[in-house]
Design a protein around this motif. Structure first.
Motif, PDB file in Angstrom:
ATOM      1  N   SER A 130     -26.538 -47.135 -28.503  1.00 26.91           N
ATOM      2  CA  SER A 130     -26.631 -45.777 -28.063  1.00 26.91           C
ATOM      3  C   SER A 130     -26.711 -45.766 -26.456  1.00 26.91           C
ATOM      4  CB  SER A 130     -27.697 -44.893 -28.709  1.00 26.91           C
ATOM      5  OG  SER A 130     -27.487 -43.520 -28.112  1.00 26.91           O
ATOM      6  N   SER A 131     -27.662 -46.609 -25.876  1.00 29.17           N
ATOM      7  CA  SER A 131     -28.132 -46.535 -24.624  1.00 29.17           C
ATOM      8  C   SER A 131     -27.008 -47.103 -23.785  1.00 29.17           C
ATOM      9  CB  SER A 131     -29.229 -47.316 -24.189  1.00 29.17           C
ATOM     10  OG  SER A 131     -30.605 -46.945 -24.986  1.00 29.17           O
ATOM     11  N   VAL A 132     -26.302 -48.033 -24.346  1.00 27.17           N
ATOM     12  CA  VAL A 132     -25.301 -48.619 -23.527  1.00 27.17           C
ATOM     13  C   VAL A 132     -23.967 -47.795 -23.308  1.00 27.17           C
ATOM     14  CG1 VAL A 132     -23.930 -50.049 -25.075  1.00 27.17           C
ATOM     15  CG2 VAL A 132     -24.070 -50.956 -22.637  1.00 27.17           C
ATOM     16  N   THR A 133     -23.788 -47.183 -24.183  1.00 26.87           N
ATOM     17  CA  THR A 133     -22.703 -46.284 -24.372  1.00 26.87           C
ATOM     18  C   THR A 133     -22.696 -45.018 -23.569  1.00 26.87           C
ATOM     19  OG1 THR A 133     -23.340 -45.240 -26.519  1.00 26.87           O
ATOM     20  CG2 THR A 133     -21.523 -47.064 -26.560  1.00 26.87           C
ATOM     21  N   VAL A 139     -30.991 -38.884 -34.660  1.00 30.45           N
ATOM     22  CA  VAL A 139     -30.923 -37.603 -34.013  1.00 30.45           C
ATOM     23  C   VAL A 139     -31.481 -37.721 -32.435  1.00 30.45           C
ATOM     24  CG1 VAL A 139     -31.356 -35.205 -33.917  1.00 30.45           C
ATOM     25  CG2 VAL A 139     -30.876 -36.279 -35.986  1.00 30.45           C
ATOM     26  N   GLN A 140     -32.618 -38.297 -32.362  1.00 31.72           N
ATOM     27  CA  GLN A 140     -33.161 -38.487 -31.154  1.00 31.72           C
ATOM     28  C   GLN A 140     -32.647 -39.183 -30.160  1.00 31.72           C
ATOM     29  OE1 GLN A 140     -37.258 -40.066 -31.232  1.00 31.72           O
ATOM     30  NE2 GLN A 140     -36.629 -41.447 -29.333  1.00 31.72           N
ATOM     31  N   ILE A 141     -31.981 -40.422 -30.643  1.00 28.64           N
ATOM     32  CA  ILE A 141     -31.104 -41.336 -29.548  1.00 28.64           C
ATOM     33  C   ILE A 141     -29.721 -40.337 -29.078  1.00 28.64           C
ATOM     34  CG2 ILE A 141     -32.080 -43.409 -30.217  1.00 28.64           C
ATOM     35  CD1 ILE A 141     -29.430 -43.737 -31.893  1.00 28.64           C
ATOM     36  N   SER A 142     -29.323 -39.554 -30.051  1.00 28.10           N
ATOM     37  CA  SER A 142     -28.204 -39.090 -29.841  1.00 28.10           C
ATOM     38  C   SER A 142     -28.164 -37.765 -28.989  1.00 28.10           C
ATOM     39  CB  SER A 142     -27.603 -38.472 -31.315  1.00 28.10           C
ATOM     40  OG  SER A 142     -27.016 -39.598 -32.054  1.00 28.10           O
ATOM     41  N   VAL A 143     -29.560 -37.082 -28.752  1.00 33.85           N
ATOM     42  CA  VAL A 143     -29.706 -35.662 -28.113  1.00 33.85           C
ATOM     43  C   VAL A 143     -30.395 -35.976 -27.015  1.00 33.85           C
ATOM     44  CG1 VAL A 143     -29.458 -34.391 -30.031  1.00 33.85           C
ATOM     45  CG2 VAL A 143     -31.670 -35.033 -29.278  1.00 33.85           C
ATOM     46  N   GLN A 144     -31.006 -37.131 -26.640  1.00 32.33           N
ATOM     47  CA  GLN A 144     -31.916 -37.474 -25.607  1.00 32.33           C
ATOM     48  C   GLN A 144     -31.221 -37.276 -24.155  1.00 32.33           C
ATOM     49  OE1 GLN A 144     -33.149 -41.573 -26.123  1.00 32.33           O
ATOM     50  NE2 GLN A 144     -31.053 -42.351 -25.671  1.00 32.33           N
ATOM     51  N   THR A 145     -30.088 -37.134 -23.904  1.00 30.66           N
ATOM     52  CA  THR A 145     -29.569 -36.966 -22.830  1.00 30.66           C
ATOM     53  C   THR A 145     -28.957 -35.676 -22.600  1.00 30.66           C
ATOM     54  OG1 THR A 145     -27.247 -37.787 -23.375  1.00 30.66           O
ATOM     55  CG2 THR A 145     -28.764 -39.420 -22.315  1.00 30.66           C
ATOM     56  N   GLY A 167     -33.327 -29.490 -27.900  1.00 33.18           N
ATOM     57  CA  GLY A 167     -34.218 -29.035 -28.829  1.00 33.18           C
ATOM     58  C   GLY A 167     -34.784 -30.466 -29.474  1.00 33.18           C
ATOM     59  N   GLU A 168     -35.826 -30.214 -30.261  1.00 33.92           N
ATOM     60  CA  GLU A 168     -36.658 -31.504 -30.635  1.00 33.92           C
ATOM     61  C   GLU A 168     -35.849 -32.085 -31.537  1.00 33.92           C
ATOM     62  OE1 GLU A 168     -39.558 -32.842 -29.539  1.00 33.92           O
ATOM     63  OE2 GLU A 168     -39.536 -31.506 -27.840  1.00 33.92           O
ATOM     64  N   PRO A 169     -35.756 -33.507 -31.951  1.00 36.01           N
ATOM     65  CA  PRO A 169     -35.300 -34.187 -32.736  1.00 36.01           C
ATOM     66  C   PRO A 169     -35.664 -33.818 -34.424  1.00 36.01           C
ATOM     67  CG  PRO A 169     -36.013 -35.672 -31.086  1.00 36.01           C
ATOM     68  CD  PRO A 169     -36.454 -34.491 -30.715  1.00 36.01           C
ATOM     69  N   TYR A 170     -36.835 -33.686 -34.514  1.00 31.80           N
ATOM     70  CA  TYR A 170     -37.540 -33.372 -36.022  1.00 31.80           C
ATOM     71  C   TYR A 170     -36.850 -31.961 -36.349  1.00 31.80           C
ATOM     72  CZ  TYR A 170     -40.291 -33.047 -40.073  1.00 31.80           C
ATOM     73  OH  TYR A 170     -40.635 -32.715 -41.209  1.00 31.80           O
ATOM     74  N   ASP A 171     -36.947 -30.962 -35.251  1.00 22.48           N
ATOM     75  CA  ASP A 171     -36.441 -29.548 -35.420  1.00 22.48           C
ATOM     76  C   ASP A 171     -35.140 -29.354 -35.851  1.00 22.48           C
ATOM     77  OD1 ASP A 171     -39.233 -28.757 -35.172  1.00 22.48           O
ATOM     78  OD2 ASP A 171     -38.849 -28.044 -33.227  1.00 22.48           O
ATOM     79  N   LEU A 172     -34.334 -30.380 -35.112  1.00 21.69           N
ATOM     80  CA  LEU A 172     -32.793 -30.395 -35.417  1.00 21.69           C
ATOM     81  C   LEU A 172     -32.670 -30.977 -36.615  1.00 21.69           C
ATOM     82  CD1 LEU A 172     -31.610 -31.550 -31.894  1.00 21.69           C
ATOM     83  CD2 LEU A 172     -31.134 -29.340 -32.932  1.00 21.69           C
ATOM     84  N   LEU A 232     -21.233 -39.465 -31.422  1.00 25.64           N
ATOM     85  CA  LEU A 232     -19.931 -38.785 -31.601  1.00 25.64           C
ATOM     86  C   LEU A 232     -20.233 -37.484 -31.807  1.00 25.64           C
ATOM     87  CD1 LEU A 232     -16.978 -39.031 -30.855  1.00 25.64           C
ATOM     88  CD2 LEU A 232     -16.845 -39.857 -33.428  1.00 25.64           C
ATOM     89  N   GLY A 233     -20.863 -37.140 -33.011  1.00 22.59           N
ATOM     90  CA  GLY A 233     -20.928 -35.925 -33.479  1.00 22.59           C
ATOM     91  C   GLY A 233     -21.651 -34.859 -32.702  1.00 22.59           C
ATOM     92  N   VAL A 234     -22.730 -35.328 -31.950  1.00 18.08           N
ATOM     93  CA  VAL A 234     -23.488 -34.720 -30.970  1.00 18.08           C
ATOM     94  C   VAL A 234     -22.630 -34.259 -29.743  1.00 18.08           C
ATOM     95  CG1 VAL A 234     -25.464 -34.479 -29.580  1.00 18.08           C
ATOM     96  CG2 VAL A 234     -25.737 -35.114 -31.852  1.00 18.08           C
ATOM     97  N   SER A 235     -21.851 -35.190 -29.386  1.00 20.25           N
ATOM     98  CA  SER A 235     -21.018 -34.939 -28.002  1.00 20.25           C
ATOM     99  C   SER A 235     -19.972 -33.988 -28.403  1.00 20.25           C
ATOM    100  CB  SER A 235     -20.610 -36.256 -27.737  1.00 20.25           C
ATOM    101  OG  SER A 235     -21.428 -37.221 -27.255  1.00 20.25           O
ATOM    102  N   LEU A 236     -19.321 -34.130 -29.529  1.00 24.80           N
ATOM    103  CA  LEU A 236     -18.243 -33.090 -30.087  1.00 24.80           C
ATOM    104  C   LEU A 236     -18.832 -31.778 -30.183  1.00 24.80           C
ATOM    105  CD1 LEU A 236     -16.368 -35.195 -32.573  1.00 24.80           C
ATOM    106  CD2 LEU A 236     -15.427 -34.551 -30.379  1.00 24.80           C
ATOM    107  N   SER A 237     -20.140 -31.598 -30.897  1.00 22.37           N
ATOM    108  CA  SER A 237     -20.848 -30.223 -30.581  1.00 22.37           C
ATOM    109  C   SER A 237     -20.940 -29.607 -29.572  1.00 22.37           C
ATOM    110  CB  SER A 237     -22.101 -30.672 -31.305  1.00 22.37           C
ATOM    111  OG  SER A 237     -22.745 -29.423 -31.286  1.00 22.37           O
ATOM    112  N   ALA A 238     -21.085 -30.525 -28.352  1.00 19.45           N
ATOM    113  CA  ALA A 238     -21.345 -29.908 -26.917  1.00 19.45           C
ATOM    114  C   ALA A 238     -19.981 -29.637 -26.557  1.00 19.45           C
ATOM    115  CB  ALA A 238     -21.980 -30.997 -26.170  1.00 19.45           C
ATOM    116  N   VAL A 239     -19.008 -30.345 -26.669  1.00 22.33           N
ATOM    117  CA  VAL A 239     -17.408 -30.069 -26.311  1.00 22.33           C
ATOM    118  C   VAL A 239     -17.086 -28.757 -26.741  1.00 22.33           C
ATOM    119  CG1 VAL A 239     -15.329 -30.658 -26.469  1.00 22.33           C
ATOM    120  CG2 VAL A 239     -16.829 -32.468 -25.917  1.00 22.33           C
ATOM    121  N   ALA A 240     -17.292 -28.358 -27.943  1.00 18.43           N
ATOM    122  CA  ALA A 240     -16.630 -27.438 -28.840  1.00 18.43           C
ATOM    123  C   ALA A 240     -17.750 -26.076 -28.823  1.00 18.43           C
ATOM    124  CB  ALA A 240     -15.860 -27.743 -30.097  1.00 18.43           C
ATOM    125  N   ASP A 241     -18.683 -26.303 -28.451  1.00 16.37           N
ATOM    126  CA  ASP A 241     -19.753 -25.251 -28.568  1.00 16.37           C
ATOM    127  C   ASP A 241     -19.928 -24.972 -30.230  1.00 16.37           C
ATOM    128  OD1 ASP A 241     -21.695 -23.679 -27.844  1.00 16.37           O
ATOM    129  OD2 ASP A 241     -20.411 -21.914 -27.590  1.00 16.37           O
TER     130      ASP A 241
END
Length: 469
Positions: free
Chosen positions: A341-344, A172-178, A183-188, A393-402
């Motif tokens: 995750s970093s390179v992508t 979760v942390q590496i997916s939301v860091q940007t 929110g905080e990874p553990y809370d999510l 991918l899931g986190v990015s899609l979440s941002a796209v579609a709200d």
């Protein structure tokens, strides 16, 4: 670098390679390597970039905590095995169980003390049930199914003191860091737990089959060797319950009780400032640090506890290292996942997904994410690999579609849980089949139907949840 189509090339490599080789690591490594060469397209430059991404991930403070937690947890388990804790628990429990209901009740209630990892569950519960198979009058496959529904599906829903927590928070942390304001990874992770629908549904199915469904067979199914087992055969089903080990159940109970109680106490202690209530303290605390510190204290106290029993320090250290080394493959996997995750992200993956995913109806994003992830996890047989590949991918899609971020995180975790449970390639399937002397393919086929039923119900639930979150 601007967002572009090249940002998805690593993922287009990872998934087919992982499915073809039936292993996660080769696909991840190749994806990281190709991504590194896209960033730095020269013979030496690509290798240097790959090394830089992995090293940068390994020196991150939070990542180091996760690695320490995983190694120490596995090392502590190694000492418990060596000191006869698991064997002692199995011996003590098997002597007191005389009926099917008692055996099933023990299977569920023992989760309280053996929830740290699936293999830990299997080697404490499966030998007991195997020893009592003729008494409990269940088919061997049904027995395996019931045991599995009390393992990974429950473990992925627990927020502390498991081998899974560190890894799940990490992906979760590496997916939301940007993602600003994510929110905080553990809370999510905590918020996503109620949305791991597959785990919840398969647990309920397991309870139904355990207590309300009557098996058509009143005898054990035919096992691979086809012979009659003597009462002590279960000692040979796993090294952790070998006859050569001592029989000391407290060597399991005491360390597990310590790590759970210390984790809860130190979590409260870390977040208690400012007149916060108990609930607020747990929300504000640095849970990962509390878990690592609790584990380290437990390890030291356990060593003293074992030394008092005349175990040699040299043997304890050796068993700790052997146990810890069992998770080195996971540490390598994590390092590559972090690097990928970093390179992508540097290639603009999030921007590309944002720009090209608007055509997908919001209602279908979460259920499609779950179905796609379930298919991937089934063919690669790894929950952890699936989470590492698909969470960005899931986190990015979440941002796209709200779409609700906890909802889609829960869907990704659920998809990996499906593969860990249903895939014939998963460690869970192979471990329980080996302990119970079942043919892996036959056993995997047996549990595929209820797994698909749970997956179908989960897909409907994700569709319904998309209306409200």
């Amino acid at each position: 670098m601007d967002a572009g189509w090249m940002s998805i090339i690593p993922f287009l490599i990872v998934m087919p390679v992982a499915i073809y080789t039936k292993q996660v690591l080769p696909g991840l490594l190749l994806g990281l390597l190709v991504g590194s060469y896209i960033v730095s397209p020269s013979f030496v430059g690509g290798m240097q970039a790959m090394l830089a991404y992995v090293v940068q991930a390994l020196i991150d403070e939070n990542n180091i905590k996760i690695i320490v937690f995983l190694y120490a947890f596995s090392g502590l388990t190694g000492m418990i095995k060596f000191c006869g804790g698991i064997k002692g628990f199995v011996e003590a429990a098997s002597e007191k169980i005389t009926s099917k209901k008692e055996a099933l009740f023990l299977t569920y209630i023992s989760t309280i003390g053996t929830f740290s990892a699936p293999t830990f569950r299997f080697v404490t519960i499966a030998p007991i049930m195997k020893a009592l198979l003729k008494k409990v009058k269940m088919s061997t496959k049904e027995l395996g199914f019931v045991i599995e529904t009390t393992s990974t599906p429950i473990i992925v829903l627990l927020p502390v003191a498991t081998a899974f927590v560190g890894y799940m928070v990490s992906v979760v942390q590496i997916s939301v860091q940007t993602k600003e304001g994510a929110g905080e990874p553990y809370d999510l992770f905590l918020q996503s737990i109620p949305f791991n629908f597959f785990a919840i549904v398969i647990i309920l199915l397991g309870i139904y089959l355990s207590f309300f469904h009557h098996s058509r067979s009143n005898a054990p199914t035919q096992i691979e060797d086809g012979g009659e087992e003597d009462e002590e055969d279960w000692h040979n089903c796993h090294p952790a319950v070998s006859k050569e080990l001592p029989t000391k159940p407290w060597n399991l109970v005491v360390p597990i009780a310590l790590v759970i109680s210390l984790t809860l106490f130190l979590t409260w202690w870390d977040g208690r400032g400012g007149g916060r209530s108990l609930t607020e303290a747990f929300i504000e605390a640095d849970v990962m640090e509390a878990m690592v510190v609790a584990l380290l204290i437990t390890t030291l106290l356990s060593i003293l506890f074992f030394l008092v029993q005349k175990f040699k320090l040299k043997d304890l250290i050796s068993s700790f290292i052997v146990g810890g080394n069992e998770l080195m493959s996971v540490v390598v996997l994590l390092s590559v996942v972090w690097g990928l995750s970093s390179v992508t992200e540097e290639l603009g993956f999030s921007g590309f997904v944002t720009a090209h995913s608007g055509w997908i109806p919001e209602l279908f994003i979460t259920p499609l994410m779950f179905v796609f992830g379930a298919a991937v996890s089934y063919f690669i047989g790894s929950a952890w690999g699936t989470w590492g590949i698909l969470m960005p991918l899931g986190v990015s899609l979440s941002a796209v579609a709200d779409v609700s971020l906890p909802l889609i995180i829960g869907a990704v975790f659920a998809s990996g849980s499906f593969g860990a449970f249903a895939s014939p390639l998963s460690d869970d399937t192979n471990t329980i089949a080996r302990i119970l002397n079942l043919t892996v393919i036959d056993y995997a086929h047996y549990k595929l139907k209820p797994a698909l039923l749970a997956a179908g119900i989960s897909t409907v639930l994700y569709t319904a949840a998309s209306f409200f979150f």
